[in-house]
Every structure is written in structure tokens, then in C-alpha cells.
Design an enzyme around this catalytic site. Structure first.
Site, PDB file in Angstrom:
ATOM      1  N   GLY A  10       0.817  -1.208   0.000  1.00 48.43           N
ATOM      2  CA  GLY A  10       0.000   0.000   0.000  1.00 48.43           C
ATOM      3  C   GLY A  10       0.849   1.256   0.000  1.00 48.43           C
ATOM      4  O   GLY A  10       1.687   1.444   0.875  1.00 48.43           O
ATOM      5  N   GLY A  12      -0.201   4.467   0.243  1.00 41.26           N
ATOM      6  CA  GLY A  12      -0.906   5.634   0.736  1.00 41.26           C
ATOM      7  C   GLY A  12       0.007   6.444   1.638  1.00 41.26           C
ATOM      8  O   GLY A  12       1.232   6.322   1.601  1.00 41.26           O
ATOM      9  N   PHE A  13      -0.586   7.266   2.487  1.00 40.02           N
ATOM     10  CA  PHE A  13       0.213   8.112   3.374  1.00 40.02           C
ATOM     11  C   PHE A  13       1.124   7.281   4.274  1.00 40.02           C
ATOM     12  O   PHE A  13       2.316   7.540   4.397  1.00 40.02           O
ATOM     13  CB  PHE A  13      -0.706   8.996   4.224  1.00 40.02           C
ATOM     14  N   GLY A  14       0.549   6.260   4.923  1.00 40.75           N
ATOM     15  CA  GLY A  14       1.325   5.451   5.855  1.00 40.75           C
ATOM     16  C   GLY A  14       2.393   4.619   5.175  1.00 40.75           C
ATOM     17  O   GLY A  14       3.534   4.541   5.646  1.00 40.75           O
ATOM     18  N   VAL A  84      -1.900  -7.517  -4.703  1.00 45.08           N
ATOM     19  CA  VAL A  84      -1.623  -8.541  -3.698  1.00 45.08           C
ATOM     20  C   VAL A  84      -2.871  -9.387  -3.506  1.00 45.08           C
ATOM     21  O   VAL A  84      -3.950  -8.879  -3.190  1.00 45.08           O
ATOM     22  CB  VAL A  84      -1.190  -7.901  -2.363  1.00 45.08           C
ATOM     23  N   GLU A 175     -17.618  18.366   2.711  1.00 43.47           N
ATOM     24  CA  GLU A 175     -16.754  18.942   1.669  1.00 43.47           C
ATOM     25  C   GLU A 175     -17.426  18.892   0.301  1.00 43.47           C
ATOM     26  O   GLU A 175     -17.391  19.874  -0.461  1.00 43.47           O
ATOM     27  CB  GLU A 175     -15.421  18.186   1.631  1.00 43.47           C
ATOM     28  N   ASP A 304      -5.863   3.336   8.186  1.00 45.59           N
ATOM     29  CA  ASP A 304      -7.255   2.889   8.274  1.00 45.59           C
ATOM     30  C   ASP A 304      -7.379   1.409   8.593  1.00 45.59           C
ATOM     31  O   ASP A 304      -8.434   0.946   9.004  1.00 45.59           O
ATOM     32  CB  ASP A 304      -7.968   3.149   6.939  1.00 45.59           C
ATOM     33  N   ALA A 319      -5.062  11.037   7.869  1.00 47.58           N
ATOM     34  CA  ALA A 319      -3.721  11.031   7.286  1.00 47.58           C
ATOM     35  C   ALA A 319      -2.606  11.325   8.293  1.00 47.58           C
ATOM     36  O   ALA A 319      -1.564  10.645   8.270  1.00 47.58           O
ATOM     37  CB  ALA A 319      -3.660  12.012   6.117  1.00 47.58           C
TER      38      ALA A 319
END
Length: 420
Positions: A10, A12-14, A84, A175, A304, A319
């Protein structure tokens, strides 16, 4: 230590933060993602509402990793674009659609997916917004509805096309609602002047207030502000069914609508595993305070995907949490390289911001809660800073200036239609 392999699933941010923090560790680091780009998820709603080009919030992963190599001569971070399919704990292998990869340490950072809460028809007919493709599909749908309405002679069908519903009163739902109003006050007013008065924007929230993760007074301000802007907000109202042409509510009300945007829930999204893993609500994986899986000391879960409590409350998966967890996991893996025990993760909350649109927002930093234009400006500034890539930041800044100075949006193309 040089032979140790860390696999991160993954980007993403992490996941990216973990890879960056391990770049000079001496370990062989492999980052896997199904896409060859990192999506800046907080700005997806601006793609969906025609404010930003999709390319502005998607940044090539290999470019990011190349920057790691430039800054750290010994960087051994590699990237694999693959899906994966399964993780074999006993064999310590990650099975992808193209190859099998062994690991010494594994970091799961695969994020979340839309949770439709068992509502009939939601999966088939509602628009979710977790990927670039889904955001583009929403943009196509919005502009297609206006193009269809302007030539529709039947008044009831025209009203159905011009009724837009948002399910979920969290940050994303708010938003989208605010950005939609900005569109109505901007180019839609000029492009479709005869339709403007017929547009309905409805926000449905099952709870008793908006922005439940923030103080009540900020949720109350958000409700009042959206109401002033013309959004119909339904509180304490549950959706019971979604069809191709309507939204059904728990109070037996049926809203004829061609567009249902679903922002009501998320659930963990992770590959199949060879053995069962302990999970909590929303399918999140239970982890130790060190972010290790309960059953696998050499596997970490972040963002998450991980369920962890701090001060008696579960972390929300935003995030900033994922970024800090990425740093902590990289540090713990290096401690394990050295034969030391991992340390507990502690999240430092720098504050929360949410944007409403139309020059207004809400925020909480420490004990200080604030609303209005200041929160709106801070939200824009923070997200501009965290957006990867100087070119992307410049383009987003120029687009924002154009949008807010001239009340216009140039991204109004209907490129393709996603089948529902």
C-alpha cells in the site's frame, strides 16, 4: 542486517512514510501497490466537483522513490506495481498477481474501502469516492445530469436529474456539499442559467449532528452554514434503499434523484491471509500498542487498517495518524533488526480542520476551536503543503486562485460514463 527484506503493501500516506523512514536503514525495502501513483485522497472531492484535474492529486510513486535515492545514497527502496492476492504467514510470502515475494517484516497499509452498511441497492447505484476513477465518475455524472436536464421536457424527470443527494455527514460529505454549492454559484450559474432554481442538494446524516469527530459547536456551525448556503440537511435520518432513480429514507420519504453520492462509511481493506487475524469493528485489524498484529510479531498494520485506542478512544485513521504510524513502524522494525523490543506508538494530535466551502471552515487545535474564513485558509494551506510534488502544488495553487478569484472551474469535461 543488509539481507533483511521489508515488504510494504500500500502506497498511501502510511506506506510511503514507512518506506521513506526505512530508506537509509540498510534493509531491502519493497513497496507494492496496484497503482503506479500515490493518490492525495483529501482532495478527491475537488476532482469529483470539477475543481482540480485528476493528475494534480496523483503523483508517480517511482518519482517519489527516486527522490529518496537522491537524498540518501544508500537507499534500497524498490517499487512493484501488482495486486496482492494473499499473504502466507507460515511461509512469510506475499502472493501477487504476477509473482511471489518473501519477507522478513511486513507492513500492511492498504487503507479502507467504502462500506455500504447493508443498504439494498447502495453498492449498485450509489457513487462512492475512494479512488480517482470513482471521483471522475462522479464528475461525469454531475455534468451529464445538467446536460440531460437542459433538454428534458418532462418536469418531473428534469427535477430528478437536478436533485443531488449525499449520504454521510462526516468531513467528506460536508466537503462535497460545500464544493457543489461553489459550483452552483460559479460556472453552473452561467452555463445553465435556466436550471439553477430547480437544483436541490440534500445531505443525509444518520446521527444527530454533522462532523461527529469534532466538538458539537463546530458541527452546529457547519449545519447552520450549509443551511444558509441552500443545502437541505437531514439529521437523524437513515437510508433504507437506493435505486437507479430514487433514495428511500427510514421515515418512508422517497426522494427522486439520479445521483446518490455515498460518503457514509468505511471499512478496512486488506488481502486474504492464510490464517485468521483478530479484527474489530469495520473489519480493522487489532494491533498491539506497538502496531504489530496480535498473532504476528513481524507484521505491522497502520492507517485505516489498524484498530488502536489511545486515551480510551479509537484512532480515526486520518492522514496525520498514518504518517506518524509510518515513522513509528520504521523505527520499531529497525529496533527489531538490532534485537531490541518495539516501542509503543503514541499519536500526537496537531489538531483537526474541515472545510465547508464558500470561504468557510471549522477547526480545533488543542483547546481552541474556531470557524469561518481562518479555518478555510488554514485547511487550504495545510493540504497544499502536504501535497507531494512542487509542480502539483503550483498547479493546485494556481487553480485555486483562478477558482476563487473568477468563480470559474475549467474542468468540465465529460470523458466517459461509468456503468452503474
Amino acid at each position: 542486517m543488509n539481507s533483511r527484506r521489508v515488504v510494504i503493501v500500500g502506497a498511501g500516506f502510511g506506506g510511503l512514510q514507512t518506506a521513506q523512514s526505512l530508506a537509509d536503514s540498510g534493509a531491502d525495502v519493497l513497496l507494492i501497490d496496484r497503482n503506479n501513483y500515490h493518490t492525495f485522497v483529501p482532495l478527491l472531492y475537488q476532482v469529483a466537483t470539477g475543481q482540480l484535474e485528476p493528475e494534480y492529486i496523483a503523483y508517480p510513486i517511482r518519482t517519489i522513490l527516486r527522490r529518496f535515492s537522491f537524498l540518501r545514497n544508500k537507499s534500497k527502496v524498490q517499487f512493484l506495481m501488482a495486486e496482492v492476492e494473499q499473504i502466507d504467514f507460515s511461509g512469510q510470502t506475499v502472493e501477487t498477481d504476477s509473482c511471489s515475494i518473501t519477507y522478513d517484516f511486513l507492513v500492511l497499509a492498504t487503507g479502507s474501502q467504502t462500506q455500504f452498511l447493508g443498504v439494498p441497492g447502495a453498492l449498485e447505484y450509489a457513487f462512492s469516492m475512494r479512488t480517482l476513477e470513482e471521483a471522475i465518475a462522479i464528475r461525469n455524472q454531475i455534468f451529464s445530469c445538467f446536460e440531460g436536464a437542459i433538454q428534458e421536457s418532462d418536469s418531473s424527470r428534469r427535477q430528478q436529474l437536478l436533485t443531488f443527494t449525499i449520504v454521510g455527514g462526516g468531513a467528506t460529505g460536508v466537503e462535497v456539499a460545500g464544493a457543489f454549492i461553489e459550483m452552483l454559484r460559479g460556472h453552473l450559474r452561467r452555463d445553465y442559467p435556466t436550471l439553477l432554481k430547480q437544483v436541490r442538494l440534500i445531505l443525509v446524516q444518520s446521527g444527530d449532528r454533522l462532523l461527529a469527530d469534532l466538538p458539537k459547536k463546530l458541527g452546529a456551525y457547519t449545519y447552520k452554514r450549509l443551511h444558509q448556503l441552500g443545502v437541505e440537511v437531514y439529521l437523524q435520518t437513515k437510508v433504507t434503499r437506493v435505486t437507479f432513480e430514487s433514495l428511500h429514507l427510514q421515515n418512508d420519504e422517497v426522494i427522486p434523484t439520479a445521483t446518490v453520492i455515498w460518503t457514509a462509511g468505511l471499512e478496512a481493506n486488506y488481502p486474504t491471509t492464510s490464517e485468521e487475524v483478530s479484527s474489530a469493528k469495520k473489519g480493522k485489524l487489532l494491533v498491539h500498542p506497538t502496531l504489530q498484529l496480535l498473532e504476528q510479531p513481524n507484521i505491522y498494520a497502520i492507517g485505516d487498517l489498524a484498530y488502536m485506542e489511545q486515551n480510551g478512544k479509537p484512532l480515526t485513521g486520518v492522514a496525520p495518524e498514518a504518517l506518524q504510524q509510518g515513522v513509528a513502524v520504521a523505527r520499531n522494525i529497525q529496533r527489531q533488526f538490532q534485537g531490541k523490543s518495539p516501542e509503543d506508538f503514541s499519536y500526537f494530535n496537531k489538531g483537526r480542520l474541515a472545510i465547508i466551502g464558500c470561504y468557510s471552515g471549522v477547526g480545533k487545535i488543542g483547546a481552541f476551536a474556531f470557524t469561518g474564513c481562518l479555518a478555510w485558509l488554514m485547511w487550504l494551506g495545510v493540504h497544499l503543503v502536504y501535497l507531494p510534488g512542487y509542480r502539483s502544488r503550483l498547479l493546485v495553487l494556481l487553480t485555486w486562485l483562478h477558482t476563487y478569484l473568477f468563480s470559474d472551474r475549467s474542468v468540465r469535461l465529460i470523458l466517459s460514463m461509468k456503468e452503474r
